[in-house]
Design a protein around this motif. Structure first.
Motif, PDB file in Angstrom:
ATOM      1  N   UNK A 121       0.830  -1.219   0.000  1.00  0.00           N
ATOM      2  CA  UNK A 121       0.000   0.000   0.000  1.00  0.00           C
ATOM      3  C   UNK A 121       0.861   1.264   0.000  1.00  0.00           C
ATOM      4  N   UNK A 122       1.998   1.216   0.688  1.00  0.00           N
ATOM      5  CA  UNK A 122       2.839   2.413   0.785  1.00  0.00           C
ATOM      6  C   UNK A 122       3.824   2.543  -0.369  1.00  0.00           C
ATOM      7  N   UNK A 123       4.394   1.396  -0.811  1.00  0.00           N
ATOM      8  CA  UNK A 123       5.441   1.478  -1.846  1.00  0.00           C
ATOM      9  C   UNK A 123       4.979   0.984  -3.209  1.00  0.00           C
ATOM     10  N   UNK A 124       3.792   0.428  -3.277  1.00  0.00           N
ATOM     11  CA  UNK A 124       3.260  -0.062  -4.560  1.00  0.00           C
ATOM     12  C   UNK A 124       3.437  -1.571  -4.693  1.00  0.00           C
ATOM     13  N   UNK A 125       2.496  -2.179  -5.428  1.00  0.00           N
ATOM     14  CA  UNK A 125       2.516  -3.632  -5.623  1.00  0.00           C
ATOM     15  C   UNK A 125       3.708  -4.096  -6.440  1.00  0.00           C
ATOM     16  N   UNK A 126       4.243  -3.201  -7.276  1.00  0.00           N
ATOM     17  CA  UNK A 126       5.369  -3.613  -8.132  1.00  0.00           C
ATOM     18  C   UNK A 126       6.553  -4.092  -7.302  1.00  0.00           C
TER      19      UNK A 126
ATOM     20  N   UNK B 255      16.888  -0.517   8.824  1.00  0.00           N
ATOM     21  CA  UNK B 255      15.568   0.081   8.598  1.00  0.00           C
ATOM     22  C   UNK B 255      15.642   0.839   7.275  1.00  0.00           C
ATOM     23  N   UNK B 256      15.129   0.298   6.184  1.00  0.00           N
ATOM     24  CA  UNK B 256      15.193   1.018   4.907  1.00  0.00           C
ATOM     25  C   UNK B 256      14.614   2.434   5.048  1.00  0.00           C
ATOM     26  N   UNK B 257      15.268   3.382   4.367  1.00  0.00           N
ATOM     27  CA  UNK B 257      14.900   4.786   4.568  1.00  0.00           C
ATOM     28  C   UNK B 257      13.477   5.111   4.109  1.00  0.00           C
ATOM     29  N   UNK B 258      12.922   4.292   3.194  1.00  0.00           N
ATOM     30  CA  UNK B 258      11.549   4.572   2.736  1.00  0.00           C
ATOM     31  C   UNK B 258      10.507   4.177   3.784  1.00  0.00           C
ATOM     32  N   UNK B 259      10.952   3.501   4.824  1.00  0.00           N
ATOM     33  CA  UNK B 259      10.043   3.205   5.931  1.00  0.00           C
ATOM     34  C   UNK B 259       9.883   1.719   6.196  1.00  0.00           C
ATOM     35  N   UNK B 260       9.462   1.408   7.424  1.00  0.00           N
ATOM     36  CA  UNK B 260       9.212   0.012   7.801  1.00  0.00           C
ATOM     37  C   UNK B 260       7.787  -0.099   8.354  1.00  0.00           C
TER      38      UNK B 260
ATOM     39  N   UNK C  23      12.293   6.479  13.746  1.00  0.00           N
ATOM     40  CA  UNK C  23      12.080   5.614  12.572  1.00  0.00           C
ATOM     41  C   UNK C  23      11.014   6.200  11.661  1.00  0.00           C
ATOM     42  N   UNK C  24      11.143   5.865  10.376  1.00  0.00           N
ATOM     43  CA  UNK C  24      10.042   6.205   9.483  1.00  0.00           C
ATOM     44  C   UNK C  24       9.112   4.992   9.435  1.00  0.00           C
ATOM     45  N   UNK C  25       7.953   5.152  10.019  1.00  0.00           N
ATOM     46  CA  UNK C  25       7.035   4.016  10.125  1.00  0.00           C
ATOM     47  C   UNK C  25       5.966   4.057   9.037  1.00  0.00           C
ATOM     48  N   UNK C  26       5.701   2.890   8.467  1.00  0.00           N
ATOM     49  CA  UNK C  26       4.606   2.770   7.496  1.00  0.00           C
ATOM     50  C   UNK C  26       3.403   2.228   8.268  1.00  0.00           C
ATOM     51  N   UNK C  27       2.414   3.045   8.437  1.00  0.00           N
ATOM     52  CA  UNK C  27       1.289   2.649   9.287  1.00  0.00           C
ATOM     53  C   UNK C  27       0.333   1.694   8.581  1.00  0.00           C
ATOM     54  N   UNK C  28      -0.196   0.799   9.362  1.00  0.00           N
ATOM     55  CA  UNK C  28      -1.154  -0.158   8.799  1.00  0.00           C
ATOM     56  C   UNK C  28      -2.573   0.367   8.981  1.00  0.00           C
ATOM     57  N   UNK C  29      -3.409   0.050   7.998  1.00  0.00           N
ATOM     58  CA  UNK C  29      -4.814   0.424   8.107  1.00  0.00           C
ATOM     59  C   UNK C  29      -5.578  -0.815   8.591  1.00  0.00           C
TER      60      UNK C  29
END
Lengths: 350, 569
Positions: free
Chosen positions: A197-202, A255-260, A319-325
């Motif tokens: 959802x955050x980085x794309x399905x690709x 922790x990849x910079x695009x987020x975890x 951290x850059x966190x990728x939040x879950x819905x």
């Protein structure tokens, strides 16, 4: 004595009705907040049954001082989040609930239990120390741990140049070197869908094309990377990666910079509990600074602002966190598991 | 024979024998028929609904098709490999002058009694695609860039299951080869037949039913083995029916109806297999010419016997020595990844497995008491059914016998679904306790006990019991003073035959256990999930040691039991 059929039917009916009434009566309201917990009654109740997805070593460490302090026995059933949830729901459907407290690393599961009316509101003393997003406004659940999905790798395989980004795991050179985890009940899906959802399905699909080796749990994935069966692990539990590194097993993590993705584990008390005071007492021990410190020592991040992060670990705020819905995940879970099966193949419990 | 006993049973409507036997029938109905009824009802959506939707879902979803296709492929593959391994080893041991035949025979037995999920764990250590010990060796020796063997594949699952189930083919074929009278072969040779012609035209037709029966039994068992299917199939992304059923229930919300419908598909497959197996084995009746006093011909191979020994040794090394060896080595290693050295040896994992780890320690205790309880119940019910079948004219006793044999066609996972559906709603406290496991274990292993006790009762002449009754003994007295003392070794064998598989049972337990009722198999399975491989291996070694000791006891008792009759005969 002559036993007639009528006598047998009446006796059996009366016995069943009696058992049902006893069960209903046993499931009393219980304390609504910490102040209402009656420790004497809790001790008289004598036992707590929890269903949890936490590592048994951590559960044993949390239980031991509680048992010593209050003399209350704690029995637990430990399995993956989905399995724990499935068991709670099946028992509730059959009217045979066994657990007093439930803890799962998937907040969506607690939301579903709340929706089905299985959880009892209880205002924990820890509420004030948690952000609003990490506690239920109706007090049926509260977040008890935060798990980040990190990139774990074998140091000998990558040396000083490990993959830095999630997309790096989908590169052609990574074929046959990546591992990921998910139990057959679909436990690994929430963090993968968050990444998609955050980085794309690709990104996710390119990783799937490298034919990653699937394991059933974060711990078995760590093993795979430690022995270099695979070089890198997708969305590893940060506490497992942390422990593997601490034990000198030849692994490291980043922790990849695009987020975890950050996963909220949460706990709640069951409405049907026949030991409400003992259950609430244990809940408060679990959520106390002391109880949460045990989790922190085991590498888990506590949601409590007064509990330090694990030793030598980044504070969560850095951290850059990728939040879950979670609400969407709960609603669309079946569809998401179908997507996982399409992309990765194998069993997802769908 | 037995008419007096049968007559007296009919005459005494409310005698103690009727009470005992009636109780056994009731237990059998509760343990076997009631869960099976619920399995069928569950497939039709009961109790919520009455619908065919579950069958529609089971037969139209791609995931279920794929699981069915993989299960059939697994059955086909294990059938072929079982035949290759089982027949060649049986021939070598039964008919050739190959050295070390006795050791090969014992190692085949060892591969059978080793729980297959432990073999699966061992082969992950041995044949992990890159880091497996054998793959590492092959890479070092031949310079492969990647390990050439991959356990995480369909072939890997087939291989691991085959090296467990080929024992069925081996033992049945071995027994058939041993029972061929040499005079048949000698006659053929005297009439000018060559060795290969004798083998093709005399030996093969005689043992073909046994081979077919053994292969089918191997196939049936392979379809039901949850452990290896889950432990290797999961990383390989291959789904089989038992693992599909498990995932259907263990995910949320659990889909009981779909699991029941899929279970019935699996039952249908195993029942067809068992029917075929019975058909082929019954054809064997014309094969055994002699019974006692059969003289079998040993074929002298000259120098080739060493080549044959190498082949047989390789098979048993793969099926028994290598997996048990690697589990033992890992259990004693401080760090299982580090190379073997004295400084890397430790006993600490046994301390953790047997004493410190709560789940493991509880699992060991529960496994002992569950196995003992199930063995007792199965033996008691089995003995009653066998007695009814052999010593009475009770109407419907054949139905009871079939009912007692029914669990043979029910994989553990299926049995667990039926037991769960049947007992989760009952107001009595069975669900969530150790009793539900006892029910499942007893039901699963009643066929073993029934057949074993039946064989024992056949050896005891009914006239002995009749003599006791004529001289004034009541039924209970004649049972206590005549039948039970004479049958005691046989009953003990029946007890142990149930105890051994029950001690390490996984397929049903995985769906039925809860906190506090974990068994040793659950401790192994769950601790493996948690990455504690050294502790898992220590538990595995302990399990194998217990099973091995008990199997040796069965062997000793069985030999002891048969020795006098052989002498008399």
């Amino acid at each position: 004595m002559r036993i007639t059929r009528r006598f047998t039917i009446i006796t059996a009916t009366a016995w069943s009705a009696n058992a049902a009434i006893a069960r209903a009566a046993g499931a009393e309201t219980g304390p609504e907040n910490t102040a209402q917990i009656d420790i004497a009654r809790a001790k008289a109740e004598g036992r707590v049954v929890i269903y949890t997805s936490l590592d048994t070593q951590l559960v044993d460490t949390i239980i031991a001082p509680f048992r010593e302090r209050y003399g209350i026995e704690v029995t637990y059933f430990r399995a993956g989040s989905a399995e724990v949830t499935g068991k709670v729901l099946a028992e509730a459907d059959a009217g045979r609930s066994q657990a007093d407290m439930v803890d799962a690393s998937d907040l969506a599961a607690l939301l579903l239990m709340k929706e089905r009316g299985l959880l009892r509101p209880f205002e924990s003393a820890a509420r004030a120390l948690l952000p609003a997003s990490q506690r239920d406004p109706d007090s049926t659940w509260i977040v008890d741990r935060l798990t980040q999905g990190v990139l774990q790798y074998n140091v000998a395989e990558f040396g000083a140049a490990p993959p830095q980004h999630w997309a790096d795991l989908g590169r052609a050179g990574m074929a046959g070197r990546v591992s990921f985890w998910s139990a057959s009940s679909g436990d690994g899906a929430p963090r993968i869908i968050t990444l998609a959802q955050h980085l794309g399905w690709d990104v996710v699909k390119s990783i799937a094309r490298t034919k990653p080796l699937r394991t059933v749990s974060p711990q078995t994935m760590a093993q795979i990377i430690e022995r270099r069966e695979r070089g890198v692990g997708l969305l590893q539990n940060d506490n497992v990666a942390w422990r593997s590194k601490l034990q000198g097993k030849g692994t490291d993590f980043l922790f990849p910079s695009e987020g975890v993705p950050s996963e909220f584990g949460a706990c709640g008390l069951l409405k049907t509990s026949t030991r409400p005071h003992a259950a609430a007492l244990f809940h408060e021990w679990w959520m106390s600074a002391e109880g949460q410190a045990v989790l922190s020592k085991g590498g888990k991040y506590s949601p409590r602002t007064d509990v330090a992060p694990p030793e030598n670990s980044l504070p969560i705020t850095k951290m850059k966190l990728l939040e879950q819905d979670y609400t969407t995940y709960k609603r669309d879970r079946a569809k998401i598991l179908d997507q996982m099966a399409d992309v990765f193949g194998g069993e997802w419990g769908n | 024979m037995g008419q007096l006993i049968a007559g007296s049973l009919r005459g005494q409507r409310f005698g103690p024998q009727n009470l005992v036997l009636g109780l056994a029938i009731l237990v059998l109905l509760v343990l076997v028929a009631y869960p099976m009824l619920w399995l069928i009802l569950g497939a039709f959506g009961v109790p919520q609904d009455l619908t065919l939707d579950n069958f529609q879902r089971a037969f139209t979803r791609a995931q279920n098709y794929s699981a069915l296709a993989n299960t059939l492929q697994l059955g086909f593959g294990t059938g072929l490999l079982s035949m290759a391994f089982g027949v060649s080893l049986a021939w070598a041991v039964a008919r050739s002058d190959m050295p070390g035949r006795q050791i090969i025979h014992l190692l085949v037995a060892l591969s059978y009694i080793t729980p297959p999920y432990l073999t699966a764990l061992a082969y992950i250590i041995l044949l992990g695609p890159d880091a497996g010990l054998i793959n590492r060796l092959l890479r070092d020796v031949f310079g492969f860039s990647l390990g050439p063997l991959n356990i995480f594949s369909m072939n890997g699952v087939i291989f691991v299951i085959s090296i467990h189930v080929f024992a069925f083919t081996y033992f049945l074929t071995h027994s058939a080869l041993k029972s061929i009278d040499a005079s048949l072969e000698e006659s053929a040779q005297m009439l000018g037949a060559r060795r290969w012609q004798t083998t093709l035209r005399i030996n093969l037709p005689l043992v073909a039913p046994a081979i077919t029966g053994g292969v089918l039994l191997s196939v049936i068992d392979s379809l039901a083995l949850f452990g290896p299917q889950a432990i290797i199939g999961m990383p390989a992304q291959i789904v089989f029916l038992p693992t599909r059923i498990y995932a259907t229930i263990s995910s949320y919300p659990p889909r009981w109806g779909e699991a029941s419908a899929l279970s019935l598909v699996l039952v249908a497959m195993t029942v067809i297999g068992l029917g075929l197996q019975r058909f082929f084995l019954e054809r064997r009746s014309y094969v055994t010419i002699g019974g006692k006093g059969v003289r079998s011909q040993t074929i002298r191979l000259g120098g080739w016997r060493w080549a044959l020994l190498a082949v047989c040794a390789l098979v048993v090394a793969m099926s028994a020595a290598a997996p048990i060896g690697v589990l033992t080595l890992t259990a004693f290693s401080k760090d299982w990844i580090a190379p073997l050295s004295l400084s890397n040896l430790t006993l600490a994992h046994f301390g953790t497995a047997l004493f410190s780890d709560q789940v493991a320690a509880r699992g060991i205790y529960n496994s002992f008491r569950l196995a003992a309880g199930a063995a007792f119940v199965a033996m008691a019910v089995g003995a009653s059914i066998a007695y009814l079948d052999l010593r009475t004219n009770l109407r419907g006793r054949n139905v009871l016998d079939y009912l007692a044999m029914l669990p043979l066609g029910l994989p553990g996972t299926v049995m667990a679904v039926g037991v769960l559906l049947a007992f989760i709603r009952l107001p009595i406290g069975v669900y969530g306790t150790i009793w539900i496991l006892l029910i499942a274990y007893s039901a699963r292993f009643i066929p073993l006990a029934t057949r074993s006790v039946s064989a024992t009762l056949r050896q005891i002449d009914a006239s002995l019991e009749e003599a006791g009754r004529i001289t004034g003994s009541s039924w209970l007295q004649s049972m206590r003073r005549i039948v039970v003392p004479m049958a005691r070794p046989g009953l003990l064998v029946a007890f142990l035959l149930v105890f051994i598989p029950a001690f390490s049972e996984l397929s049903a337990t995985i769906l039925l256990y809860t906190g506090g009722t974990e068994t040793i198999a659950i401790a192994i399975y769950r601790l493996n999930d948690l990455g504690q491989i050294e502790v898992v291996c220590a538990l595995a070694v302990f399990t194998i040691a217990v099973v091995l000791a008990l199997s040796a006891m069965v062997h000793f008792l069985s030999r002891d039991r048969t020795a006098p009759s052989e002498g008399v005969g």
